[in-house]
Design a protein around this motif. Sequence first.
Motif, mmCIF file in Angstrom:
data_model
loop_
_atom_site.group_PDB
_atom_site.id
_atom_site.type_symbol
_atom_site.label_atom_id
_atom_site.label_comp_id
_atom_site.label_asym_id
_atom_site.label_seq_id
_atom_site.Cartn_x
_atom_site.Cartn_y
_atom_site.Cartn_z
ATOM 1 N N CYS A 93 -0.038 4.301 1.048
ATOM 2 C CA CYS A 93 0.011 4.572 2.049
ATOM 3 C C CYS A 93 0.891 4.593 3.442
ATOM 4 O O CYS A 93 0.904 5.436 3.727
ATOM 5 C CB CYS A 93 -1.530 4.881 2.520
ATOM 6 S SG CYS A 93 -2.374 5.728 1.546
ATOM 7 N N GLU A 94 1.145 3.533 2.767
ATOM 8 C CA GLU A 94 2.265 2.724 4.464
ATOM 9 C C GLU A 94 3.892 2.956 3.889
ATOM 10 O O GLU A 94 4.588 2.257 4.242
ATOM 11 C CB GLU A 94 2.477 1.773 4.377
ATOM 12 C CG GLU A 94 0.559 0.821 4.608
ATOM 13 C CD GLU A 94 0.677 -0.225 5.056
ATOM 14 O OE1 GLU A 94 1.027 -1.334 3.989
ATOM 15 O OE2 GLU A 94 -0.969 -1.249 5.210
ATOM 16 N N TYR B 96 3.155 8.440 0.591
ATOM 17 C CA TYR B 96 2.633 8.471 2.513
ATOM 18 C C TYR B 96 2.268 10.183 2.137
ATOM 19 O O TYR B 96 1.357 10.327 2.611
ATOM 20 C CB TYR B 96 3.114 8.345 3.262
ATOM 21 C CG TYR B 96 3.106 8.578 4.836
ATOM 22 C CD1 TYR B 96 1.667 7.801 5.736
ATOM 23 C CD2 TYR B 96 3.629 9.909 5.218
ATOM 24 C CE1 TYR B 96 0.870 8.109 6.372
ATOM 25 C CE2 TYR B 96 2.924 9.876 6.309
ATOM 26 C CZ TYR B 96 2.129 8.978 7.083
ATOM 27 O OH TYR B 96 1.181 9.935 8.367
ATOM 28 N N ASN C 157 0.449 -0.855 -0.454
ATOM 29 C CA ASN C 157 0.111 -0.453 -0.479
ATOM 30 C C ASN C 157 0.575 1.156 -0.176
ATOM 31 O O ASN C 157 1.812 1.914 1.098
ATOM 32 C CB ASN C 157 -0.775 -0.446 1.373
ATOM 33 C CG ASN C 157 -1.746 0.988 1.376
ATOM 34 O OD1 ASN C 157 -1.720 2.186 0.726
ATOM 35 N ND2 ASN C 157 -2.831 1.217 2.233
#
Length: 105
Positions: free
Chosen positions: A76-77, A82, A74
Motif C-alpha cells: 500500500c506504500e 497502491y 507494504n
Amino acid sequence: VTTGCGDDLEVELSAIYAAMGSITENHYAKYPNEPAVVSMSLGTAITSVMGDLLSDMADAGIIPLASAGNSAVNACEQAPAYYSTETELITVGATKLALYTDSAA
C-alpha cells in the motif's frame, strides 16, 4: 525503480511511463474491443502520473497485474500496487511457506 528481475535493475520512471502509454495506445489502436492483461513486477513512488496511466489502461480494456512489491515493504506504500483500490489493478503477492508454518509440528 527496482524491477523484479532479480538483479536490482534500475529503470527511470519516464521509461516505465512511456512503456505503459505505448501499451495502452497500441492495444486501443489494434484491439479496441478486446480485453487484455499486462503484468508489472516493480515497485516505485506513488505518483499521479502512474495513477492516470493505470486508469487509461483500464479504460482501454487492459487489466493491469502488479506485484505486491519486491522490497519487503507494504504494498500500500508503493506504486503500482497502491492503486489497486482506485483502478481495476490486481495486486499479486507471495511469501515463503516457512514463514507461516509451525517448525515444532
